[in-house]
Design an enzyme around this catalytic site. Structure first.
Site, PDB file in Angstrom:
ATOM      1  N   GLY A  27       0.815  -1.215   0.000  1.00  0.00           N
ATOM      2  CA  GLY A  27       0.000   0.000   0.000  1.00  0.00           C
ATOM      3  C   GLY A  27       0.845   1.261   0.000  1.00  0.00           C
ATOM      4  N   THR A 118      -6.078   5.345  12.517  1.00  0.00           N
ATOM      5  CA  THR A 118      -6.710   6.403  11.732  1.00  0.00           C
ATOM      6  C   THR A 118      -7.387   7.449  12.602  1.00  0.00           C
ATOM      7  OG1 THR A 118      -8.496   6.803  10.109  1.00  0.00           O
ATOM      8  CG2 THR A 118      -8.779   4.968  11.599  1.00  0.00           C
ATOM      9  N   ASP A 119      -7.585   8.623  12.022  1.00  0.00           N
ATOM     10  CA  ASP A 119      -8.350   9.690  12.666  1.00  0.00           C
ATOM     11  C   ASP A 119      -9.834   9.352  12.765  1.00  0.00           C
ATOM     12  OD1 ASP A 119      -8.366   9.885   9.795  1.00  0.00           O
ATOM     13  OD2 ASP A 119      -9.253  11.874   9.953  1.00  0.00           O
ATOM     14  N   TYR A 145     -15.980   1.688   9.595  1.00  0.00           N
ATOM     15  CA  TYR A 145     -14.524   1.725   9.452  1.00  0.00           C
ATOM     16  C   TYR A 145     -13.866   2.194  10.742  1.00  0.00           C
ATOM     17  CZ  TYR A 145      -9.950   3.511   8.001  1.00  0.00           C
ATOM     18  OH  TYR A 145      -8.608   3.797   7.907  1.00  0.00           O
ATOM     19  N   TRP A 170      -5.766  11.409   6.126  1.00  0.00           N
ATOM     20  CA  TRP A 170      -5.708  12.050   4.809  1.00  0.00           C
ATOM     21  C   TRP A 170      -4.398  11.694   4.097  1.00  0.00           C
ATOM     22  CZ3 TRP A 170      -8.060  17.673   4.802  1.00  0.00           C
ATOM     23  CH2 TRP A 170      -9.298  17.665   5.445  1.00  0.00           C
TER      24      TRP A 170
END
Length: 330
Positions: A27, A118-119, A145, A170
């Site tokens: 990724g 993640t945020d 998610y 982001w």
């Protein structure tokens, strides 16, 4: 994620064990971590999804036992936010069960674990708007998610309390090298999409202007991960935030990409989130704080604009973006 871009404080050579085991190496972030580790000369095994299915507990245990890493970096994740709403169970297997499997295997082999999150574990609550979320702020995910990623964080820290959870947001980075021109690699993510739109002189783009967050350049996040993995475990256990410093909106970010490419920023027009139909709600506020970097003795993240300028400078062609592209983006 180093403000000065001076990496002299980073030593990726492990004090014990084989070296580094990178999971999710195919990724955007995984490629960046792999590229950085290669420059340090660290012994590294990089596994993509085809090499290791992290939802298979036995396969994970066998991989960690076979490679005997000192440090495991988990960049593998289900990142399709909208698809997770349709199949939360499948997302949970990758985002929660998979990290638990890795943490158990690391605990059994005395390896350390750096797990990327993640945020989206935060909900953008009204009371937080204007103030960055601290690393210990109570999570409140809005989406499937976010729930599955939070479950992964908790599973990792329950199985391996000395693990490190690194939240980012982001994310964008260099694309995979598929015979790119000598000028550089195109970019992935939202920034990559905007570079391609900017190259189309007749294109105007509608982008949401009511979601606030922090763009994160994958090579900076990779540097943060390697820096953390090079410190003693007792200085890095728990949660860190690895994002660009400052804050912006998707609309402002798109305008900045256009400006840096010499395109007219006014071709990017603001819209509200309610004008986009999405399966999953996006947090209106997901700005993250960075206090733990100073506590760990590491430099704070650099401003997102500085990283974006570097990214645009390094990319030689308009980006290619996976999936369908719409005129309205956010």
């Amino acid at each position: 994620m180093i403000a000065s871009k001076d990496s002299s404080h980073i030593s990726a050579r492990s004090p014990a064990g084989f070296g580094w085991l990178l999971v999710g190496a195919g990724g955007t972030l995984g490629r960046a971590v792999r590229a950085l580790l290669e420059t340090t000369g660290a012994e590294t095994v990089a596994l993509g999804h085809g090499d290791l299915d992290i939802t298979d507990r036995r396969a994970v245990a066998e991989a960690v036992a076979a490679h005997r890493p000192h440090t495991v970096v988990n960049c593998a994740a289900w990142t399709d936010v909208d698809a997770a709403e349709r199949d939360e169970g499948a997302a949970a297997r990758v985002n929660a069960m998979g990290p638990r499997n890795l943490a158990r295997a690391c605990a059994d082999s005395a390896a350390r674990l750096l797990h990327v999150s993640t945020d989206y574990v935060f909900g953008g609550d009204v009371e937080h708007r204007g103030t960055p979320y601290a690393e210990d702020a109570p999570p409140k995910p809005l989406t499937a998610y976010g729930r599955t990623k939070l479950a992964g964080e908790r599973a990792v820290l329950a199985e391996l309390p000395q693990a490190t959870v690194v939240r980012t947001s982001w994310l964008y980075g260099p694309a995979a090298d598929g015979g790119a021109p000598a000028g550089g690699l195109p970019l992935t993510g939202f920034v990559g999409t905007m570079t391609r739109f900017a190259a189309e002189p007749d294109r105007t783009v509608n982008v949401v202007d009511d979601q606030h967050g922090q763009p994160s350049w994958a090579p900076d996040v990779a540097e943060a991960l390697v820096a953390l993995g090079s410190l003693p475990r007792d200085r890095t256990c728990g949660v860190f935030h690895a994002t660009g410093a400052g804050r912006t909106t998707w609309h402002e970010l798109a305008q900045e990409v256009f400006r840096l490419l010499g395109a007219d920023p006014l071709r990017v027009r603001p819209i509200g989130s309610d004008q986009l139909v999405r399966a999953a709600r996006r947090p209106a506020w997901s700005v993250l704080g960075h206090d733990r970097w100073a506590e760990a003795g590491l430099p704070a993240p650099r401003p997102w604009r500085a990283a974006l300028h570097e990214a645009i400078t390094q990319s030689g062609t308009p980006a290619q973006h996976a999936g369908a592209v719409a005129t309205e983006v956010g």
